[in-house]
Design an enzyme around this catalytic site. Structure first.
Site, short mmCIF file in Angstrom:
data_model
loop_
_atom_site.label_atom_id
_atom_site.label_comp_id
_atom_site.label_asym_id
_atom_site.label_seq_id
_atom_site.Cartn_x
_atom_site.Cartn_y
_atom_site.Cartn_z
N GLU A 175 -2.68 -8.90 2.95
CA GLU A 175 -3.10 -9.40 4.26
C GLU A 175 -4.59 -9.28 4.48
OE1 GLU A 175 -2.59 -5.02 5.09
OE2 GLU A 175 -1.76 -6.52 3.72
N HIS B 30 -3.79 -4.69 -0.44
CA HIS B 30 -3.40 -5.30 0.84
C HIS B 30 -3.51 -6.82 0.73
CE1 HIS B 30 -3.16 -1.74 3.48
NE2 HIS B 30 -4.08 -1.23 2.67
N CYS C 150 0.85 -1.20 0.00
CA CYS C 150 0.00 0.00 0.00
C CYS C 150 0.88 1.25 0.00
CB CYS C 150 -0.99 -0.03 1.16
SG CYS C 150 -2.37 1.15 0.94
#
Length: 217
Positions: free
Chosen positions: A200, A198, A82
């Site tokens: 994650e 992202h 990001c």
């Protein structure tokens, strides 16, 4: 062999979610701002959430810009996520404020310009146009990933890439589009890689991307 990954703690980013995501794919994760530990790890993950200027201030505060330079000069992998990707570029412009980035890649981080009425920020799941020869997206080329951002790199400029990134390696640039506005979604350039989205927060697809990175260390 378990890979040791440092998640750089410089005051920005989803530290805990990033830590859990890396642990999920089998990495031995340490969250720290310790320069030597980060320098000598198998992999370094640079997160980032918020404003470009604030992230650069935090990064410089822990000598993160020097750390990235030294790792890349030694061919040691770095992954930005990001705003952690955005600060790898030459500069960012937010609210009329121009901030110098790490300059590992040329280019400007600027506000997205969707042409079809979509709001900014770009928030949610989106597909990507994966570059051929990608390692990060191996096996997940058709998956969707989770984006949350108002700014991005809308033009890729190869000229001027820092010498610390292997010049003989042709960068693999992956793109995405929001409201007709095309922007860089990921870059793989020798030991240096980054994603605008992202991983994650991107479910199984994001986990597989991180697993691909960890396996490459």
């Amino acid at each position: 062999m378990t890979k040791k990954v440092v998640l750089l703690d410089y005051g920005s980013g989803n530290i805990r979610s990033g830590e859990r995501a890396l642990q999920r794919v089998g990495a031995d994760v340490t969250v720290t701002a310790d320069f030597d530990e980060a320098l000598n790890s198998d992999g370094l993950l640079v997160p980032g959430v918020g404003a470009f200027e604030a992230c650069m201030t935090g990064l410089r505060g822990v000598r993160g810009d020097v750390l990235v330079d030294r790792r890349l000069a030694a061919g040691r992998p770095v992954l930005g996520i990001c705003v952690g990707m955005q600060i790898l570029f030459a500069r960012g412009i937010e609210h009329g404020v121009e901030t110098e980035g790490c300059e590992q890649w040329p280019g400007v981080v600027e506000r997205l310009q969707p042409q079809q009425g979509e709001p900014v920020p770009h928030m949610g799941w989106n597909t990507v146009d994966v570059s051929s020869g990608s390692t990060l997206f191996d096996g997940i080329e058709k998956e969707r990933f989770y984006f949350v951002h108002s700014y991005g790199v809308r033009e890729w400029e190869l000229t001027g890439t820092r010498e610390s990134v292997t010049p003989a390696v042709t960068p693999a640039v992956t793109w995405s589009t929001y409201g007709g506005d095309r922007f860089v979604a990921a870059v793989e350039n020798g030991p240096l890689a980054a994603t605008q989205f992202h991983p994650e927060k991107s479910g199984d697809a994001g986990a597989e991307l991180l697993a691909n990175w960890v396996r490459s260390l």
